[in-house]
Scaffold this active site. Sequence first.
Site, short mmCIF file in Angstrom:
data_model
loop_
_atom_site.label_atom_id
_atom_site.label_comp_id
_atom_site.label_asym_id
_atom_site.label_seq_id
_atom_site.Cartn_x
_atom_site.Cartn_y
_atom_site.Cartn_z
N GLY A 238 25.53 77.40 109.97
CA GLY A 238 24.16 77.09 109.63
C GLY A 238 23.73 77.32 108.24
O GLY A 238 23.00 76.54 107.54
N GLU A 239 24.73 77.89 107.27
CA GLU A 239 24.40 78.21 105.82
C GLU A 239 25.27 77.08 105.18
O GLU A 239 25.27 77.08 103.73
CB GLU A 239 24.46 79.52 105.44
CG GLU A 239 23.32 80.54 106.05
CD GLU A 239 23.93 81.86 106.16
OE1 GLU A 239 23.32 82.95 105.54
OE2 GLU A 239 24.96 82.05 106.81
N ALA A 240 26.11 76.46 105.79
CA ALA A 240 27.24 75.72 105.08
C ALA A 240 26.72 74.45 103.93
O ALA A 240 26.92 74.43 102.77
CB ALA A 240 28.36 75.07 105.92
#
Length: 271
Positions: A238-240
Amino acid sequence: HGQGHETTFAQVVAAKRGIPVANVEIVHGDTGRVPFGMGTYGSRSLSVGGTAIVKAVDKIIAKGKKIAAHLLEASDTDIEFDNGEFKVKGTDKKVPFGSVALTAYVPHNYPLDKLEPGLNENAFYDPTNFTYPSGTYVCEVEVDPDTGKTRVERFTAVDDFGNIVNPMIVSGQVHGGLAQGLGQAMLEACVYDPESGQLLTGTYMDYTMPRADDLPNFTVDHTVTPCTHNPLGVKGCGEAGAIGSPPAVINAICNALGVKDVPMPATPYTV
């Protein structure tokens, strides 16, 4: 939530149980039905929540084997579960999951002396380690030397999130993260009046959010190295996009200008 949990969680359940995805209903955030929850953060939903789902489904299948053994007049050690059916090893005797579930809740033919009716299980999962997604992001920019205006011409993101349950949702997560990261790198800033401390960028008339024409068409791809310490082999995604894109953009601008650093946001004025 917007992260696609209702789809991916349902896919995990359906794959484990051999039933259609349409037969799975995901309920979250309902305190009347869910005993405990902490929301979503840390890109952990599938690696942690998904593993808890797998453990709960495994419990249901284990109990289902005992019920199926009673219905098929066999030992539960001889029962196999595959593609939504409980089967007696080495024979053609079988019973579908739906029949076992019905028997569990309408126990007219049920081993009541050995097994409590019902087919409802809870499972908790505390991971033994973090997941370690990785990747490489490449950004190409063009800077107008007269105005300082920077345009992202091309952006390629290649990530390793382990096994991927739903490629479209993962790519969508990366796309959203890239847009957020480019916004951080080039546009978004909280500006305060140094005299009064008043926030000067308190509305979207003043605080610059990225729009479609600020972004290129992203090239997104994946390599797959399964995670070794959860049964799905998945890693957080999700945060990549938001983590990898700001330094890629700023490094590209620094390379174009021949300088060591440009503070974020790299607005035309800053550049």
